[in-house]
Design a protein around this motif. Structure first.
Motif, PDB file in Angstrom:
ATOM      1  N   LEU A 198       3.095   7.505  30.859  1.00 13.77           N
ATOM      2  CA  LEU A 198       2.941   6.474  29.848  1.00 13.77           C
ATOM      3  C   LEU A 198       1.512   6.478  29.319  1.00 13.77           C
ATOM      4  O   LEU A 198       0.554   6.630  30.072  1.00 13.77           O
ATOM      5  CB  LEU A 198       3.273   5.096  30.435  1.00 13.77           C
ATOM      6  N   GLY A 199       1.374   6.294  28.017  1.00 10.76           N
ATOM      7  CA  GLY A 199       0.054   6.316  27.390  1.00 10.76           C
ATOM      8  C   GLY A 199      -0.327   7.675  26.849  1.00 10.76           C
ATOM      9  O   GLY A 199      -1.346   7.804  26.166  1.00 10.76           O
ATOM     10  N   SER A 200       0.494   8.713  27.152  1.00 15.28           N
ATOM     11  CA  SER A 200       0.186  10.063  26.663  1.00 15.28           C
ATOM     12  C   SER A 200       0.311  10.138  25.147  1.00 15.28           C
ATOM     13  O   SER A 200       1.171   9.494  24.545  1.00 15.28           O
ATOM     14  CB  SER A 200       1.134  11.093  27.293  1.00 15.28           C
ATOM     15  N   ARG A 201      -0.544  10.936  24.537  1.00 14.72           N
ATOM     16  CA  ARG A 201      -0.428  11.242  23.115  1.00 14.72           C
ATOM     17  C   ARG A 201       0.439  12.486  23.000  1.00 14.72           C
ATOM     18  O   ARG A 201       0.183  13.493  23.661  1.00 14.72           O
ATOM     19  CB  ARG A 201      -1.811  11.483  22.514  1.00 14.72           C
ATOM     20  N   VAL A 202       1.488  12.402  22.196  1.00 16.45           N
ATOM     21  CA  VAL A 202       2.445  13.506  22.111  1.00 16.45           C
ATOM     22  C   VAL A 202       2.715  13.879  20.658  1.00 16.45           C
ATOM     23  O   VAL A 202       2.417  13.107  19.734  1.00 16.45           O
ATOM     24  CB  VAL A 202       3.785  13.133  22.797  1.00 16.45           C
ATOM     25  N   TRP A 203       3.272  15.062  20.480  1.00 24.88           N
ATOM     26  CA  TRP A 203       3.770  15.504  19.180  1.00 24.88           C
ATOM     27  C   TRP A 203       5.231  15.874  19.363  1.00 24.88           C
ATOM     28  O   TRP A 203       5.583  16.624  20.281  1.00 24.88           O
ATOM     29  CB  TRP A 203       2.989  16.715  18.674  1.00 24.88           C
ATOM     30  N   VAL A 204       6.101  15.286  18.514  1.00 23.18           N
ATOM     31  CA  VAL A 204       7.533  15.525  18.625  1.00 23.18           C
ATOM     32  C   VAL A 204       8.013  16.212  17.351  1.00 23.18           C
ATOM     33  O   VAL A 204       7.753  15.735  16.234  1.00 23.18           O
ATOM     34  CB  VAL A 204       8.308  14.205  18.818  1.00 23.18           C
ATOM     35  N   GLU A 205       8.699  17.305  17.515  1.00 19.98           N
ATOM     36  CA  GLU A 205       9.239  18.059  16.382  1.00 19.98           C
ATOM     37  C   GLU A 205      10.138  17.154  15.526  1.00 19.98           C
ATOM     38  O   GLU A 205      11.051  16.502  16.030  1.00 19.98           O
ATOM     39  CB  GLU A 205      10.043  19.248  16.903  1.00 19.98           C
ATOM     40  N   GLY A 206       9.852  17.080  14.228  1.00 22.02           N
ATOM     41  CA  GLY A 206      10.645  16.254  13.324  1.00 22.02           C
ATOM     42  C   GLY A 206      10.272  14.784  13.313  1.00 22.02           C
ATOM     43  O   GLY A 206      10.849  14.003  12.562  1.00 22.02           O
ATOM     44  N   TYR A 207       9.289  14.386  14.145  1.00 19.61           N
ATOM     45  CA  TYR A 207       8.874  12.975  14.244  1.00 19.61           C
ATOM     46  C   TYR A 207       7.369  12.816  14.048  1.00 19.61           C
ATOM     47  O   TYR A 207       6.905  11.879  13.416  1.00 19.61           O
ATOM     48  CB  TYR A 207       9.294  12.431  15.609  1.00 19.61           C
ATOM     49  N   GLY A 208       6.590  13.760  14.588  1.00 18.44           N
ATOM     50  CA  GLY A 208       5.141  13.729  14.420  1.00 18.44           C
ATOM     51  C   GLY A 208       4.420  13.231  15.660  1.00 18.44           C
ATOM     52  O   GLY A 208       4.992  13.168  16.759  1.00 18.44           O
ATOM     53  N   GLU A 209       3.151  12.866  15.487  1.00 16.58           N
ATOM     54  CA  GLU A 209       2.339  12.374  16.599  1.00 16.58           C
ATOM     55  C   GLU A 209       2.756  10.954  16.969  1.00 16.58           C
ATOM     56  O   GLU A 209       3.027  10.126  16.104  1.00 16.58           O
ATOM     57  CB  GLU A 209       0.850  12.410  16.253  1.00 16.58           C
ATOM     58  N   ALA A 210       2.790  10.696  18.263  1.00 17.39           N
ATOM     59  CA  ALA A 210       3.240   9.382  18.742  1.00 17.39           C
ATOM     60  C   ALA A 210       2.588   9.083  20.087  1.00 17.39           C
ATOM     61  O   ALA A 210       1.889   9.918  20.662  1.00 17.39           O
ATOM     62  CB  ALA A 210       4.771   9.370  18.880  1.00 17.39           C
ATOM     63  N   ILE A 211       2.845   7.877  20.577  1.00 16.72           N
ATOM     64  CA  ILE A 211       2.384   7.446  21.893  1.00 16.72           C
ATOM     65  C   ILE A 211       3.593   7.277  22.806  1.00 16.72           C
ATOM     66  O   ILE A 211       4.613   6.707  22.404  1.00 16.72           O
ATOM     67  CB  ILE A 211       1.628   6.101  21.801  1.00 16.72           C
ATOM     68  N   ALA A 212       3.490   7.807  24.024  1.00 17.54           N
ATOM     69  CA  ALA A 212       4.525   7.573  25.030  1.00 17.54           C
ATOM     70  C   ALA A 212       4.302   6.160  25.558  1.00 17.54           C
ATOM     71  O   ALA A 212       3.530   5.947  26.487  1.00 17.54           O
ATOM     72  CB  ALA A 212       4.426   8.602  26.146  1.00 17.54           C
ATOM     73  N   GLY A 213       4.966   5.185  24.926  1.00 13.05           N
ATOM     74  CA  GLY A 213       4.666   3.784  25.207  1.00 13.05           C
ATOM     75  C   GLY A 213       5.817   2.960  25.717  1.00 13.05           C
ATOM     76  O   GLY A 213       5.711   1.742  25.816  1.00 13.05           O
ATOM     77  N   ASP A 214       6.959   3.605  26.034  1.00 15.19           N
ATOM     78  CA  ASP A 214       8.118   2.816  26.453  1.00 15.19           C
ATOM     79  C   ASP A 214       8.934   3.610  27.467  1.00 15.19           C
ATOM     80  O   ASP A 214       8.735   4.826  27.636  1.00 15.19           O
ATOM     81  CB  ASP A 214       8.977   2.459  25.236  1.00 15.19           C
ATOM     82  N   THR A 215       9.845   2.924  28.140  1.00 10.69           N
ATOM     83  CA  THR A 215      10.769   3.556  29.081  1.00 10.69           C
ATOM     84  C   THR A 215      12.178   3.091  28.738  1.00 10.69           C
ATOM     85  O   THR A 215      12.365   2.210  27.899  1.00 10.69           O
ATOM     86  CB  THR A 215      10.434   3.164  30.533  1.00 10.69           C
ATOM     87  N   GLY A 216      13.170   3.655  29.388  1.00 12.31           N
ATOM     88  CA  GLY A 216      14.555   3.248  29.153  1.00 12.31           C
ATOM     89  C   GLY A 216      15.425   3.636  30.322  1.00 12.31           C
ATOM     90  O   GLY A 216      15.183   4.666  30.979  1.00 12.31           O
TER      91      GLY A 216
END
Length: 248
Positions: A198-216
């Motif tokens: 959690l808190g990681s900075r990520v890049w997702v194909e088709g979505y872009g840069e984001a923050i790993a900020g949630d769980t499920g």
């Protein structure tokens, strides 16, 4: 003559009593489904902090049919004097601008303005001004790479689905405290913290840069859920296999 005076007095009492009742009614608001403290604050031209103070709220969570004071049954806080000192905060893993803003009683917009941020992405080790004033971001602060394909510490494939902040039973607040209803422009993904911290900075194909900020509950292993504010767009995303990069 006495009867006329009594009648006029009674009429005046009814009139002013009605006005008082109307005034009292205007001081409270009954929450509807989909409301947030931010949307209510905009409607009544007050701040979120004032609403929380007047209603003794320790978080931004509110519920349908809950009654809120919107004009202050307690003394409204005095207008803050102009800030002259500059205080700083060192970002820790899992922090978000929203969480820092709540801790310091400021707004996300304030933090972005004081620190020259063009997005809500922050990084562990970064030093932020949190008390106003003129502030220059230290040279030592990590700076995200301005590249089409960001440099990654780890790259792998995941199964990606999408979600909104208005699902049945959802509060709209992520596991790390991000209020997605108040900040629908943010790019946030739900992850399995054992795979992506959690808190990681990520890049997702088709979505872009984001923050790993949630769980499920269903997000286990190499699965992610991307936040999309519009329900139809979230449905259109469907379920797909994409490349994800955990950025340096």
């Amino acid at each position: 003559m006495k009867k006329q005076i009594v009648a006029l007095t009674a009429f005046a009492g009814l009139l002013f009593g009605a006005a008082t009742s109307a005034s009292a009614a205007e001081e409270t608001y009954t929450i509807k489904s989909g409301d947030t403290l931010w949307s209510i604050s905009q409607t009544y031209n007050v701040s979120v902090q004032q609403l929380k103070s007047w209603n003794s709220l320790s978080s931004d969570l509110i519920f349908p049919n809950q009654k809120l004071s919107v004009e202050g049954t307690a003394t409204a806080p005095a207008q803050k004097p102009a800030k002259t000192e500059t205080s700083s905060y060192k970002v820790k893993s899992g922090d978000t601008l929203y969480r820092i803003s709540v801790n310091y009683g400021v707004t996300v917009a304030d933090l972005k303005g004081w620190n020259g941020l063009s997005s809500d992405l922050i990084f562990p080790g970064q030093v932020l001004a949190v008390k106003g004033g003129s502030y220059t971001t230290p040279v030592s602060n990590p700076t995200p790479a301005k590249q089409t394909s960001p440099e990654a510490a780890q790259t792998f494939k995941v199964e990606a689905t999408a979600y909104t902040a208005y699902c049945t039973g959802c509060s709209g607040v992520t596991a790390t405290g991000i209020d997605l209803r108040a900040n629908p422009h943010l790019k946030v993904i739900a992850v399995d913290p054992k795979v992506i911290p959690l808190g990681s900075r990520v890049w997702v194909e088709g979505y872009g840069e984001a923050i790993a900020g949630d769980t499920g509950g269903a997000i286990k292993g190499n699965k992610i859920d991307v936040f999309i504010p519009n329900q139809q767009d979230a449905l259109n995303w469907g379920r797909k296999t994409v490349t994800i990069k955990i950025l340096k």
